[in-house]
Design a protein around this motif. Structure first.
Motif, short mmCIF file in Angstrom:
data_model
loop_
_atom_site.label_atom_id
_atom_site.label_comp_id
_atom_site.label_asym_id
_atom_site.label_seq_id
_atom_site.Cartn_x
_atom_site.Cartn_y
_atom_site.Cartn_z
N ARG A 111 0.88 -1.16 0.00
CA ARG A 111 0.00 0.00 0.00
C ARG A 111 0.93 1.22 0.00
N GLU A 135 0.83 -7.30 -5.68
CA GLU A 135 -0.40 -6.53 -5.62
C GLU A 135 -0.09 -5.19 -4.96
N TRP A 136 -0.67 -4.11 -5.49
CA TRP A 136 -0.38 -2.81 -4.89
C TRP A 136 -1.45 -1.79 -5.23
N THR A 137 -1.56 -0.78 -4.37
CA THR A 137 -2.40 0.38 -4.64
C THR A 137 -1.64 1.62 -4.20
N TYR A 157 -1.62 3.14 -14.78
CA TYR A 157 -1.87 2.07 -13.81
C TYR A 157 -3.36 1.90 -13.51
N ASP A 159 -7.08 1.94 -12.11
CA ASP A 159 -7.74 2.18 -10.83
C ASP A 159 -6.93 1.73 -9.62
N ARG A 160 -5.73 1.25 -9.85
CA ARG A 160 -4.87 0.97 -8.70
C ARG A 160 -4.34 2.27 -8.07
N THR A 162 -5.28 6.09 -6.85
CA THR A 162 -6.33 7.04 -6.49
C THR A 162 -5.71 8.42 -6.33
N VAL A 177 -7.45 2.66 2.88
CA VAL A 177 -6.32 1.85 2.39
C VAL A 177 -5.51 1.21 3.52
#
Length: 311
Positions: A111, A135-137, A157, A159-160, A162, A177
């Protein structure tokens, strides 16, 4: 460790956002630049007693160029004003590094949280996480959309990422998050001190990694006098209550690298051979502090009567 140091040319200069200038630096003879990893920064020597640290935010695989981005700070100490007002395309500037106190550790999930110019060290981390199949945001905030650098680059990238300008969405929704973070997830955050403190309050120990632009407020004991032995020469120096280790060794004629004198850049990190440091920096991790193997001599002191430093 001997750091790379060279005069590089400003090959490109462009606005990355309102108040943010991106510079591409190259070697004047086309020589390859040292390798670096996401999270690394370089020291940029802008003049006598004017040296600043900027995160590398380009592609680590590109050995021909380094990219940095500089936020103009009207109330700053002069570094950003110099870059924006006096450093033009084709000019040369002395650069030293890279160093990395914000390295991306392997993990299945990340994250990322960035505030303002804090996006710069995060950018190459996203590409590395993507390449690793993690996996990441990313939650990225700023004063306004126009002030948020590299937003167009981040669009790839989907919608990963914001994008959350404060004038449109208010303060960052950290709960969205950081609450219920799956086991094995690492959190990386860079930005203003208030943001880092808020993120830190939500993350359990060992999960969060941050990089600070300003020193973190922390409780410290009273300063006491102690002795520093310089292992390379055998000299012994007394560090007075109101004098730093850095100033003490420099007054004795010992040449050491330093820059911020606030415990945020890591330039003066020095190996400790004996004794227990009283860590007062904003760089070292809890594990690094516990080991006592290094200290930042611009702000940190001694928990006893004597330190032996590799100087």
């Amino acid at each position: 460790m001997t750091l790379y140091e060279a005069e590089l040319v400003v090959a490109q200069r462009e606005l990355a956002a309102d108040g943010v200038l991106a510079l591409t630096l190259r070697h004047p003879l086309g020589e390859p630049l040292p390798v670096w990893e996401p999270g690394a920064h370089v020291d940029v020597v802008l003049g006598p007693d004017l040296e600043r640290q900027y995160s590398l935010c380009g592609d680590p695989a590109d050995r021909d160029a380094w990219r940095i981005a500089v936020l103009r700070e009207p109330d700053g100490r002069g570094g950003s004003a110099h870059v924006h007002g006096q450093l033009g395309q084709g000019d040369k500037v002395r650069v030293r590094g890279p160093r990395n106190h914000f390295a991306l550790r392997p993990a299945p999930r990340y994250r990322f949280v960035a505030g303002g110019i804090g996006i710069t060290p995060i950018l190459p981390m996203l590409a590395a996480a993507e390449a690793a199949g993690a996996e990441w945001t990313l939650l990225y905030g700023g004063r306004s959309r126009a002030s948020m650098a590299f937003a167009e680059e981040l669009a790839r990238y989907g919608d990963r990422v914001t994008i959350a300008p404060q004038d449109e969405t208010g303060l960052l929704d950290l709960a969205s998050v950081l609450d219920d973070v799956p086991e094995g997830t690492l959190v990386y955050c860079c930005g203003p001190g208030a943001l880092l403190d808020a993120v830190e309050a939500r993350c359990p120990a060992g999960v969060l990694h941050v990089e600070r632009f300003q020193p973190k407020e922390q409780e410290t004991g009273d300063n006491t006098e102690f002795e520093v032995e310089l292992a390379q020469s055998g000299r012994r120096l007394t560090v007075l209550k109101d004098v730093s280790v850095l100033d003490t060794v420099r007054a004795a004629g010992v040449e050491v690298l330093f820059s911020c004198t606030e415990g945020t850049c890591g330039t003066c990190e020095t190996d400790v051979l004996d004794g227990t440091p009283d860590h007062r920096d904003s760089v070292l991790t809890d594990e690094e502090r516990e080991s006592g193997e290094t200290m930042l001599i611009c702000v940190s002191r001694c928990r006893g009567k004597r330190l032996v430093l590799d100087l």
